[in-house]
Scaffold this active site. Structure first.
Site, mmCIF file in Angstrom:
data_model
loop_
_atom_site.group_PDB
_atom_site.id
_atom_site.type_symbol
_atom_site.label_atom_id
_atom_site.label_comp_id
_atom_site.label_asym_id
_atom_site.label_seq_id
_atom_site.Cartn_x
_atom_site.Cartn_y
_atom_site.Cartn_z
ATOM 1 N N TRP A 68 45.411 61.683 -8.509
ATOM 2 C CA TRP A 68 44.279 61.177 -7.713
ATOM 3 C C TRP A 68 43.388 62.388 -7.416
ATOM 4 O O TRP A 68 43.885 63.401 -6.902
ATOM 5 C CB TRP A 68 44.838 60.560 -6.430
ATOM 6 C CG TRP A 68 43.821 60.005 -5.482
ATOM 7 C CD1 TRP A 68 42.752 59.209 -5.793
ATOM 8 C CD2 TRP A 68 43.805 60.173 -4.054
ATOM 9 N NE1 TRP A 68 42.075 58.872 -4.641
ATOM 10 C CE2 TRP A 68 42.703 59.458 -3.560
ATOM 11 C CE3 TRP A 68 44.612 60.856 -3.153
ATOM 12 C CZ2 TRP A 68 42.382 59.397 -2.211
ATOM 13 C CZ3 TRP A 68 44.300 60.808 -1.807
ATOM 14 C CH2 TRP A 68 43.207 60.080 -1.339
ATOM 15 N N ASP A 149 53.798 60.492 -2.294
ATOM 16 C CA ASP A 149 52.576 59.836 -1.844
ATOM 17 C C ASP A 149 52.693 58.359 -2.248
ATOM 18 O O ASP A 149 52.728 58.033 -3.437
ATOM 19 C CB ASP A 149 51.357 60.494 -2.518
ATOM 20 C CG ASP A 149 50.065 59.909 -1.979
ATOM 21 O OD1 ASP A 149 50.108 59.119 -1.015
ATOM 22 O OD2 ASP A 149 48.995 60.242 -2.533
ATOM 23 N N LYS A 185 45.849 49.418 0.947
ATOM 24 C CA LYS A 185 45.865 48.463 -0.170
ATOM 25 C C LYS A 185 46.815 47.308 0.095
ATOM 26 O O LYS A 185 46.449 46.149 -0.033
ATOM 27 C CB LYS A 185 46.274 49.121 -1.485
ATOM 28 C CG LYS A 185 46.094 50.608 -1.556
ATOM 29 C CD LYS A 185 44.714 51.051 -1.919
ATOM 30 C CE LYS A 185 44.532 52.492 -1.491
ATOM 31 N NZ LYS A 185 43.467 53.187 -2.102
#
Ligand code: PLP
Length: 336
Positions: A68, A149, A185
């Protein structure tokens, strides 16, 4: 609208870590997890970056390639030195397991390592449970420290437990891990900035000390986290009925994503593409690394008004039964 404490809502933290470590985790029961509510997943990564910079200024952070993009900025601004290690193999559009393990072995002892717990962003490529076991053994041998993560728990398989398998494998192997969680999310709470940073410790005294030190970092950045998202997550996770409903909705989201992957691949094949598109259905989670070139991305944008990042990553969540055929035709046109 009172302030929450610096570490945020204790109820929220308790529910969040149970989701990551398991409802009956002995580590939680025995007070071995220091948890702090954060400004979503980004805030959790940044707090961890600042924390390790303060206490382990000489240890760098290994990041998978690619990762990311914000990881690079987050750790740079926290003054943590980052090193990219191999992860994705553009040739197979899958995991470069050999390269990943070789680079972990070649990295300095006691480095920090960032792993995407599931649904790797941007590639959609995750190790298998067997590969995670091997990775765990290497990390142990090198005395490295894993930060998981987990921005997409539930988005890979639809099952929040299965999606936490990587973390659970490391816990079984006795690693002290750190976990960054986001509810942006999987609960659709992007704008509430709700997440959690947790760190496994040696004992309850260390838990108090670690939480205290992370709180001090938070104090200087934003004092205390916002309350609304924590109340929403706590409401859902503390009610057996709402929790079951949420599990069902997460499964529904993941199933839709998986069915769109199949639909995109079969539409490409039906459009006459002779290229191999198996990676679309092999990859997992919200993102697909299509493997198309930046020039092909530009053609998609300019000739077909289809917008994606120039590294060829598409968000499968943006595909639906109404646009999948058009996307497949355009993708075929630019890759002929
Ligand atoms: N980590 C990864 C891998 C991500 O993809 C994202 C979001 O895109 C995040 C963390 C953080 O997201 P947020 O700060 O919105 O929770």
């Amino acid at each position: 609208m009172e302030y929450s404490p610096m570490a945020g809502s204790a109820d929220f933290n308790s529910h969040a870590i149970k989701l990551a470590y398991g409802e009956d985790s002995p580590l939680i029961k025995d007070g071995h997890v220091a948890a702090v509510q954060t400004l979503s997943g980004t805030g959790a990564c940044r707090l961890f970056g600042d924390f390790i910079h303060q206490y382990y200024p000489d240890s760098g952070m290994l990041l998978p390639t690619p990762t990311w993009s914000n990881h690079l900025g987050i750790f740079k601004d926290a003054n943590v030195k980052t090193t990219n290690i191999r992860y994705y193999d553009p040739k197979t559009k899958g995991l470069d397991f050999k390269g990943f393990v070789e680079d972990l072995k070649a990295a300095p002892k006691k480095s920090f390592v960032l792993f995407h717990a599931c649904a790797h962003n941007p590639t959609g490529v995750d190790p298998t449970p067997e590969q995670w076991k091997e990775i765990s053994a290497v990390v142990k041998e090198k005395q490295q420290y894993p930060l998981f993560d987990m921005a997409y728990q539930g988005f890979a398989s639809g099952d929040t437990e299965r999606d936490a398998a990587s973390i659970r494998i490391f816990l079984e192997d006795g690693h002290q891990v750190a976990v960054s969680q986001s509810f942006a999310k999987n609960m659709g709470l992007y704008g509430q900035r709700i997440g959690c940073l947790s760190v496994v410790t040696e004992n309850p005294q260390e838990t108090t000390a670690v939480r205290g030190q992370i709180q001090l970092v938070a104090r200087k950045q934003y004092s205390n986290p916002p309350i609304h998202g924590a109340l929403l997550v706590t409401r859902v996770l503390s009610s057996p009925d709402l929790k079951q409903l949420w599990y069902k909705e997460v499964q529904g989201m993941a199933d839709r994503i998986i069915s769109m992957r199949h639909s995109l691949r079969s539409n490409l094949e039906a459009a006459g593409s002779k290229l191999p598109w198996n990676h679309i259905t092999d990859q997992i989670g919200m993102f697909c690394f299509t493997g198309i070139t930046p020039e092909q991305v530009d053609r998609l944008t300019h000739e077909h008004h289809i917008y994606l990042t120039r590294n060829g990553r598409i968000s499968i969540a943006g595909i639906n039964t109404g646009n999948v055929e058009r996307l497949a035709h355009a993708l075929h046109e630019v890759t002929k």
